[in-house]
Scaffold this active site. Structure first.
Site, mmCIF file in Angstrom:
data_model
loop_
_atom_site.group_PDB
_atom_site.id
_atom_site.type_symbol
_atom_site.label_atom_id
_atom_site.label_comp_id
_atom_site.label_asym_id
_atom_site.label_seq_id
_atom_site.Cartn_x
_atom_site.Cartn_y
_atom_site.Cartn_z
ATOM 1 N NE ARG A 50 -11.850 -78.724 -20.268
ATOM 2 C CZ ARG A 50 -12.936 -79.186 -20.893
ATOM 3 N NH1 ARG A 50 -13.118 -80.470 -21.077
ATOM 4 N NH2 ARG A 50 -13.862 -78.367 -21.335
ATOM 5 C CB ILE A 64 -11.614 -76.042 -29.238
ATOM 6 C CG1 ILE A 64 -12.303 -75.441 -30.453
ATOM 7 C CG2 ILE A 64 -10.518 -75.076 -28.764
ATOM 8 C CD1 ILE A 64 -12.972 -74.105 -30.185
ATOM 9 N N PRO A 65 -9.708 -79.118 -28.317
ATOM 10 C CG PRO A 65 -8.119 -80.685 -28.973
ATOM 11 C CD PRO A 65 -9.234 -79.836 -29.484
ATOM 12 C CG HIS A 66 -9.737 -76.257 -23.827
ATOM 13 N ND1 HIS A 66 -10.797 -76.831 -24.506
ATOM 14 C CD2 HIS A 66 -10.211 -75.957 -22.590
ATOM 15 C CE1 HIS A 66 -11.857 -76.857 -23.722
ATOM 16 N NE2 HIS A 66 -11.523 -76.336 -22.546
ATOM 17 C CB CYS A 67 -5.141 -78.803 -21.005
ATOM 18 S SG CYS A 67 -3.522 -78.949 -21.787
#
Length: 168
Positions: A50, A64-67
């Site tokens: 992502r 804010i890394p997110h997946c």
């Protein structure tokens, strides 16, 4: 529903590595170690896939890394206040606050709702300052829960009795 963030998912003043790959790996490890993902490696791989699509660094030293990931068994929010800032691609430089939003693979609406609530809070200078000043993991959990899990609306007040006293 259980809490999205717990003290097990918080790292304060931590050196999680020199780059975003290392930081995401360590945050994924917190999620897996707390029993909320079947494996840190798969969660890390999904978060970095992502990340490769678009940087998750925000102005003001925030990432804010997110997946969504098949490895995630329970929606989770991991947080680190980084001892050494790390570049997540924000236009104004590296981040000292990093959140990992880990959502189950089929958690589209929840994932976006959480991301939106967190992003709204992170534009408030007083909220960001409180994260930077927090003295404990418990304090961080309280601050974050207040913005991502707002208290339920109070129950409607009971209707007022309108009956007359028998003498009319």
């Amino acid at each position: 529903m259980s809490a999205l963030i717990t003290t097990e998912l918080v790292a304060l003043d931590a050196d999680l590595g020199q780059d975003k790959d290392a930081v995401v790996r360590r945050l994924a490890g917190l999620v897996a170690a707390s029993g909320r993902a079947t494996g840190a490696d798969d969660l890390h791989a999904d978060a970095m896939a992502r990340e490769a699509k678009a940087a998750t660094g925000l102005p003001g030293g925030i990432a804010i890394p997110h997946c969504r990931s098949a490895a995630v068994t329970q929606a989770s929010l991991a947080f680190a206040r980084l001892d050494a800032k790390v570049d997540f691609g924000a236009p104004d430089g590296p981040a000292d606050l990093a959140f990992l939003i880990a959502a189950p693979e089929h958690g589209d609406a929840d994932h976006l709702t959480l991301l939106t609530a967190l992003a709204r809070a992170l534009v408030r200078p007083e909220f960001v300052a409180s994260l930077r000043a927090a003295g404990s993991a418990e304090e961080v959990v309280g601050l974050v829960q207040d913005v991502v899990s707002p208290p339920e609306a109070p129950a409607a007040p009971a209707p007022q009795a309108t009956g007359a006293s028998g003498g009319e």
